[in-house]
Design a protein around this motif. Structure first.
Motif, mmCIF file in Angstrom:
data_model
loop_
_atom_site.group_PDB
_atom_site.id
_atom_site.type_symbol
_atom_site.label_atom_id
_atom_site.label_comp_id
_atom_site.label_asym_id
_atom_site.label_seq_id
_atom_site.Cartn_x
_atom_site.Cartn_y
_atom_site.Cartn_z
ATOM 1 N N GLN A 1 0.842 -1.203 0.000
ATOM 2 C CA GLN A 1 0.000 0.000 0.000
ATOM 3 C C GLN A 1 0.876 1.253 0.000
ATOM 4 O OE1 GLN A 1 -3.415 -0.095 0.240
ATOM 5 N NE2 GLN A 1 -3.947 2.004 0.769
ATOM 6 N N LEU A 2 1.884 1.265 0.881
ATOM 7 C CA LEU A 2 2.778 2.425 0.937
ATOM 8 C C LEU A 2 3.670 2.467 -0.305
ATOM 9 C CD1 LEU A 2 3.618 4.832 2.813
ATOM 10 C CD2 LEU A 2 5.606 3.446 3.390
ATOM 11 N N ALA A 3 4.154 1.290 -0.722
ATOM 12 C CA ALA A 3 5.048 1.208 -1.882
ATOM 13 C C ALA A 3 4.383 1.795 -3.124
ATOM 14 C CB ALA A 3 5.457 -0.242 -2.128
ATOM 15 N N THR A 4 3.092 1.526 -3.264
ATOM 16 C CA THR A 4 2.354 2.005 -4.427
ATOM 17 C C THR A 4 2.339 3.538 -4.484
ATOM 18 O OG1 THR A 4 1.005 0.021 -4.391
ATOM 19 C CG2 THR A 4 0.122 1.871 -5.625
ATOM 20 N N LYS A 5 2.185 4.163 -3.312
ATOM 21 C CA LYS A 5 2.204 5.626 -3.247
ATOM 22 C C LYS A 5 3.480 6.192 -3.861
ATOM 23 C CE LYS A 5 0.017 6.461 1.245
ATOM 24 N NZ LYS A 5 -1.381 6.691 1.101
ATOM 25 N N PHE A 6 4.602 5.476 -3.666
ATOM 26 C CA PHE A 6 5.896 5.997 -4.097
ATOM 27 C C PHE A 6 6.456 5.245 -5.306
ATOM 28 C CE2 PHE A 6 5.773 7.147 0.501
ATOM 29 C CZ PHE A 6 5.705 8.520 0.310
ATOM 30 N N ARG A 7 5.620 4.452 -5.959
ATOM 31 C CA ARG A 7 6.041 3.675 -7.125
ATOM 32 C C ARG A 7 7.265 2.804 -6.830
ATOM 33 N NH1 ARG A 7 4.052 4.621 -11.829
ATOM 34 N NH2 ARG A 7 5.977 4.155 -12.956
ATOM 35 N N ASP B 1 7.972 13.766 -0.680
ATOM 36 C CA ASP B 1 7.713 14.795 -1.698
ATOM 37 C C ASP B 1 8.373 16.112 -1.324
ATOM 38 O OD1 ASP B 1 6.308 12.876 -2.948
ATOM 39 O OD2 ASP B 1 4.320 13.641 -2.416
ATOM 40 N N PHE B 2 8.162 16.520 -0.079
ATOM 41 C CA PHE B 2 8.746 17.764 0.406
ATOM 42 C C PHE B 2 10.271 17.735 0.264
ATOM 43 C CE2 PHE B 2 10.698 19.848 4.174
ATOM 44 C CZ PHE B 2 10.390 21.166 3.857
ATOM 45 N N ALA B 3 10.892 16.668 0.760
ATOM 46 C CA ALA B 3 12.367 16.604 0.764
ATOM 47 C C ALA B 3 12.941 16.562 -0.645
ATOM 48 C CB ALA B 3 12.826 15.384 1.558
ATOM 49 N N SER B 4 12.308 15.783 -1.520
ATOM 50 C CA SER B 4 12.903 15.631 -2.854
ATOM 51 C C SER B 4 12.705 16.899 -3.705
ATOM 52 C CB SER B 4 12.352 14.389 -3.565
ATOM 53 O OG SER B 4 10.970 14.521 -3.763
ATOM 54 N N LYS B 5 11.714 17.701 -3.352
ATOM 55 C CA LYS B 5 11.477 18.937 -4.114
ATOM 56 C C LYS B 5 12.431 20.067 -3.736
ATOM 57 C CE LYS B 5 7.332 18.470 -6.537
ATOM 58 N NZ LYS B 5 6.061 17.920 -6.077
ATOM 59 N N THR B 6 13.303 19.845 -2.746
ATOM 60 C CA THR B 6 14.252 20.892 -2.338
ATOM 61 C C THR B 6 15.526 20.848 -3.174
ATOM 62 O OG1 THR B 6 15.332 19.491 -0.680
ATOM 63 C CG2 THR B 6 13.441 20.793 0.066
ATOM 64 N N GLU B 7 15.508 20.099 -4.275
ATOM 65 C CA GLU B 7 16.749 19.860 -5.028
ATOM 66 C C GLU B 7 17.437 21.134 -5.529
ATOM 67 O OE1 GLU B 7 15.220 17.119 -7.869
ATOM 68 O OE2 GLU B 7 14.392 18.691 -9.135
ATOM 69 N N ASN B 8 16.683 22.231 -5.668
ATOM 70 C CA ASN B 8 17.331 23.478 -6.107
ATOM 71 C C ASN B 8 17.968 24.281 -4.973
ATOM 72 O OD1 ASN B 8 16.804 23.079 -8.822
ATOM 73 N ND2 ASN B 8 14.729 23.942 -8.624
ATOM 74 N N ILE B 9 17.757 23.849 -3.753
ATOM 75 C CA ILE B 9 18.420 24.506 -2.617
ATOM 76 C C ILE B 9 19.792 23.842 -2.465
ATOM 77 C CG2 ILE B 9 18.332 24.864 -0.119
ATOM 78 C CD1 ILE B 9 15.301 25.052 -0.326
ATOM 79 N N SER B 10 20.840 24.672 -2.524
ATOM 80 C CA SER B 10 22.178 24.050 -2.605
ATOM 81 C C SER B 10 22.568 23.325 -1.327
ATOM 82 C CB SER B 10 23.224 25.108 -2.949
ATOM 83 O OG SER B 10 23.240 26.091 -1.939
ATOM 84 N N ARG B 11 22.167 23.877 -0.176
ATOM 85 C CA ARG B 11 22.529 23.217 1.093
ATOM 86 C C ARG B 11 21.330 23.211 2.024
ATOM 87 N NH1 ARG B 11 23.836 24.796 6.006
ATOM 88 N NH2 ARG B 11 23.848 26.980 5.382
#
Lengths: 322, 322
Positions: free
Chosen positions: B107-113, B194-204
């Motif tokens: 169930q959780l795995a499906t949410k995140f493919r 989602d929140f963490a992976s979307k910060t990719e443009n923040i350098s640090r």
């Protein structure tokens, strides 16, 4: 429900990640990367089920737990690189003993230049050691058990039944020839990484590591490749002094004993010579023990020629045929 | 020997594999590949230690075991891709119940493919579920807890103490406001991928997931980054109805309760606005709760301002300072 049915019940019928090349169903999973493929597997040993302190020092438990995992990578033709260890620790184990488990792992890891990169330690009632291994293999060179073809030679490395013989010696103390040899084969098996990874120039070769016994692994190849395997009992390689054990036990151990962590495989006749050269270069005993057949009525089955008779060799035990 | 000393005793002082970027010492290990980095972690849950059947259905156990692992990937800024499951099964569990554990994971795995790509099932005396997760992160964008700097804002996502409040409700039945909410926060936490992976443009940016309690995780950041963290008790985010619980428990749960699987982190002032936008876009509650200091005498320590006093906040419990 047996393990096979259980695995089928939880297995995904389709995968979502495009980088996945091989999911559940072989010795390890394979993930595609731009320059090479990544191979990973996990294996757990539980005290009282997979080992006992009567026959294993903590050091051996660590060594052997990692060896079982590395053997899965060898069976994929991969070179081991990393391992992660999750350990459940009961109060009856001292921190010194637990430390020795890690020292044992490290001893084997050092041989293969593997790094310990993560893990988890938790308390519980019984010791269990779960190891995840990650390795590399050249693109498209992972060795699947589903690729055996009619006319292939069936081969095995090393000698069979040694691990169970070692366990027998450890639990039935007495006078035995090559006592140290057999004990070491049980406590410190050496996975056939070098041999398997050096076959990279052979376009098609099948490996399956012998963790549950050659009867089981041969059936896995036959089922996955949709062929039948014909094996000759007389050809199964054993150590000279193996004949000191009771004949019934010899027979049982070499076919169903398991834990030898040798490689069972199949290869085409044209590549047999090349494989023999690789075996010599890596100091690996290699023996032809049968061939691959594809008679339609016997698909997914294994047969053993023994004393002029032919038996169906099943995953566990075997039944008389003719 | 505590877990910290133990990990130090087994940690390698140097690594052999050139592709390894980060070994033991963060939420997960990081391996370099040509186009992206691979992140992997392992985590084990044991019955009676990490969960009980009194408060968790088999489905919840699976869901939560995978969530704890995915949360480690979120804390690295990685997107989950694969998982492998090793499970020790006692005779007291039916195959239907074990199957439900896998259904919960799925169930959780499906949410995140995520794809289930391997595992092991063995018998034993107590149920334990060990999961290895593998994910991807952009090159050089893994988020380490060692990168906090003086002047950074300290932030946390979501609300704190909810998981322990849910456990309290499950073990002390009665009339509670938002009962379903708290139970779900305990049984089905949602990692902040989602929140963490979307910060990719923040350098640090620094992340640490809250598995053992914010006091513990804040100290981990302070130690790894060689700075001190100053937190304000009044700023710690809680749900409105959280005040229905006894004040002592409220205080304990939000600081030391753990298992909320929220993200604690630090970011520079200049990137705070950008982070707030990402929080809004991903529907993630985000709260500033303190700042990073580097006064030399307090390196590796965490302090809590509460009722006009300042306490040293230790990993477990805290001591009065002034």
């Amino acid at each position: 429900m047996d393990e096979f049915s259980f695995i089928n019940s939880i297995k995904q019928h389709s995968y979502k990640q495009s980088s996945l090349i091989k999911g559940i169903g072989d010795d390890a999973a394979v993930i595609r990367q731009p320059t090479q493929d990544i191979v990973c597997a996990v294996d757990t040993l539980v005290e009282g089920v997979h080992f006992s302190r009567q026959t294993m020092e903590p050091w051996h438990i660590g060594y052997r737990a990692l060896a079982a995992n590395v053997s899965d990578l060898a069976a994929m033709g991969a070179s081991p690189a990393f391992y992660l260890v999750s350990i459940v620790i009961p109060k009856t184990w001292s921190s010194g003993e637990i430390n020795q488990i890690y020292v044992g792992m490290k001893q084997l890891a050092t041989k293969f230049r593997m790094d310990l990169i993560g893990g988890d330690t938790v308390s519980g009632q019984e010791l269990s050691v779960s190891i995840t291994v990650i390795g590399y293999v050249e693109r498209n060179k992972a060795r699947y058990r589903s690729l055996a073809k009619e006319g292939d030679k069936v081969f095995v490395t090393g000698t069979l039944g040694d691990s169970q013989a070692g366990f027998h010696i450890l639990t039935n103390p007495g006078y035995y020839t090559d006592e140290v040899y057999y004990k070491e084969r049980h406590q410190q098996p050496l996975p056939r990484v070098d041999f398997a990874s050096k076959t990279e120039n052979i376009s098609r070769i099948v490996f399956n590591d012998i963790s549950d016994g050659i009867a089981n692994e041969a059936n896995e190849i036959a089922e996955a490749s949709k062929v039948s395997l014909i094996l000759y009992e007389k050809q199964l390689p054993i150590k000279d002094s193996y004949e000191q054990f009771p004949p019934k036990l010899q027979h049982k151990w070499k076919l169903f004993g398991g834990e030898d962590f040798e490689l069972l495989g199949t290869v085409s006749n044209k590549d047999w010579n090349e494989l023999q050269i690789i075996a010599k270069e890596t100091n690996t005993p290699l023996k032809e023990i049968g061939y691959v057949d594809d008679s339609q009525s016997n698909i997914g089955q294994v047969f053993l020629h023994e004393n002029k008779q032919t038996y169906r060799l099943q995953k566990k035990g075997y039944t008389h045929l003719k």
